[in-house]
Design an enzyme around this catalytic site. Sequence first.
Site, short mmCIF file in Angstrom:
data_model
loop_
_atom_site.label_atom_id
_atom_site.label_comp_id
_atom_site.label_asym_id
_atom_site.label_seq_id
_atom_site.Cartn_x
_atom_site.Cartn_y
_atom_site.Cartn_z
N ASP A 123 -62.63 77.84 36.07
CA ASP A 123 -63.74 78.97 36.69
C ASP A 123 -64.84 78.26 37.51
O ASP A 123 -65.30 78.69 38.37
CB ASP A 123 -64.20 79.78 35.53
CG ASP A 123 -64.82 78.80 34.20
OD1 ASP A 123 -63.91 78.05 33.75
OD2 ASP A 123 -66.13 78.82 34.10
N GLY A 124 -65.30 77.27 37.04
CA GLY A 124 -66.50 76.47 37.78
C GLY A 124 -65.84 76.25 39.03
O GLY A 124 -66.50 76.51 40.21
N THR A 146 -56.76 74.99 32.61
CA THR A 146 -57.62 74.29 31.78
C THR A 146 -57.13 73.97 30.45
O THR A 146 -56.50 74.90 29.75
CB THR A 146 -59.25 74.98 31.59
OG1 THR A 146 -59.86 73.89 30.45
CG2 THR A 146 -59.05 76.23 31.32
N ILE A 147 -57.03 72.71 30.12
CA ILE A 147 -56.76 72.31 28.58
C ILE A 147 -57.42 72.97 27.70
O ILE A 147 -57.14 73.04 26.46
CB ILE A 147 -56.43 70.94 28.46
CG1 ILE A 147 -57.69 70.23 28.47
CG2 ILE A 147 -55.50 70.30 29.39
CD1 ILE A 147 -57.71 68.66 27.67
N ASP A 148 -58.77 73.21 27.96
CA ASP A 148 -59.92 73.78 26.98
C ASP A 148 -59.41 75.40 26.73
O ASP A 148 -59.75 75.76 25.68
CB ASP A 148 -61.12 73.79 27.72
CG ASP A 148 -61.47 72.48 28.09
OD1 ASP A 148 -60.83 71.67 27.73
OD2 ASP A 148 -62.34 72.44 28.94
N MET A 190 -60.33 67.10 22.96
CA MET A 190 -61.09 67.55 23.82
C MET A 190 -61.42 68.89 23.88
O MET A 190 -60.64 69.69 23.01
CB MET A 190 -60.45 67.09 25.40
CG MET A 190 -60.68 65.77 25.87
SD MET A 190 -59.81 65.77 27.60
CE MET A 190 -60.69 64.19 28.02
N ILE A 287 -55.19 61.00 27.60
CA ILE A 287 -53.83 61.26 27.36
C ILE A 287 -53.57 62.76 27.14
O ILE A 287 -52.50 63.25 27.34
CB ILE A 287 -53.57 60.54 25.93
CG1 ILE A 287 -53.45 59.02 26.48
CG2 ILE A 287 -52.09 61.06 25.40
CD1 ILE A 287 -53.24 58.08 25.16
N GLN A 288 -54.55 63.66 26.50
CA GLN A 288 -54.34 64.83 26.54
C GLN A 288 -54.21 65.82 27.59
O GLN A 288 -53.71 66.89 27.68
CB GLN A 288 -55.50 65.74 25.66
CG GLN A 288 -55.96 65.14 24.24
CD GLN A 288 -57.23 65.26 23.62
OE1 GLN A 288 -57.30 66.16 22.97
NE2 GLN A 288 -57.99 64.39 24.08
#
Length: 364
Positions: A123-124, A146-148, A190, A287-288
């Site tokens: 989004d950023g 995003t992995i988040d 993360m 690695i994630q």
Amino acid sequence: MTQETKRIGVLTSGGDCSGLNTAIRAVVFSAITRGWEVYGIHNATDGLIARPLDYRKLTMADFEFPFAALGGTMLGTNNSGNPYRVTRSDGMVQEITEDELLPRFKDGVEQLGLSALVVIGGDGSMAIVSKYCKAAGISMIGIPKTIDNDAPGTELAIGFATARSVVTDALDKLDTTASSHHRVMIAEVMGRGAGHLALESAIAGFADVALIPEIPYTYEHVVDRLKASFAAGKKHALVVIAEGIKKPDGQLSYATNGRTFGGVSAYFAEQLGKDGFNVRANVLGHIQRAGQPIAEDRILASAFAVHAVDLLAAGQNNRVVVYRNGRVSDEDLDAILNLANSPVDPNGPMVQTARSLGIYVGEK
Ligand code: F6P
């Protein structure tokens, strides 16, 4: 170029993740199938701002196996947060002034003859690129990654499913060595301010404790939970910690770059060691963000990209593709960017599932 032929650009922006190459491939395949041309812009918007321009024309041949099935991004990306330092693919950095930025972007778009840009980013990044596109008078469609998994307005973003698999695999590996040594094994995961990756991986990886930024915890409850695990006959324990949690003193832990989170697991390793546990901390790190995208991410990336190209074909602009209730759809980009990021719902089903499994997820 005939009147019906569109020439569109595609770029990746922000931190990389698995599934980006699959998304680029799907943009190219669906656009070329319509008779359009696709230009891949290198290093996020930097490729349009650098001089000479930094880009490549993409064809189906660029995706011969295994390229679209690899992690990373074939176009390069940028999450430096400094728009006045432009990175080139040859490793050179060009400094530009604030006054040069938008005119250079517009000129780049015009030199390439692009009518639209597909932006695969967080989004950023989308907020920044949308400003550039509006100034240049070019259409933009966003695809969230995003992995988040905290992108506003969508239940899933590209990269999350693969990252969750990578973390789960790491937890399985940590589990065996922890068991051999009767250790408490900590995995720092993360996610910035969001705990989706830590929580869902903790469930999949059979963890004893999962600490996430959205739910306060006490160190004493963590210790109680670990003691209870050993008392119940377990020979080891697994603690999953999201990088963005606060330490008991209320402080966040920052990585050495001072900008991203990192290192909170060291605090827990030290404290738990002092309290008599045989403990080791592991920061899973970047690695994630790597590895072959799993099928779930490839399908999501493909469906998102096809939808983005369909939107452009329908003459749409300033939209972002989203996934909700099992369907891909789209929303107004500005409206989505006005929403807050999507954290874990402390009363939601994932937290309830974890607690029902006996995982300590905080509070009490
Ligand atoms: O937002 C994605 C993410 O991987 C976060 O989970 C992490 O905190 C951050 O990016 C790391 O960023 P960088 O690649 O700049 O170290």
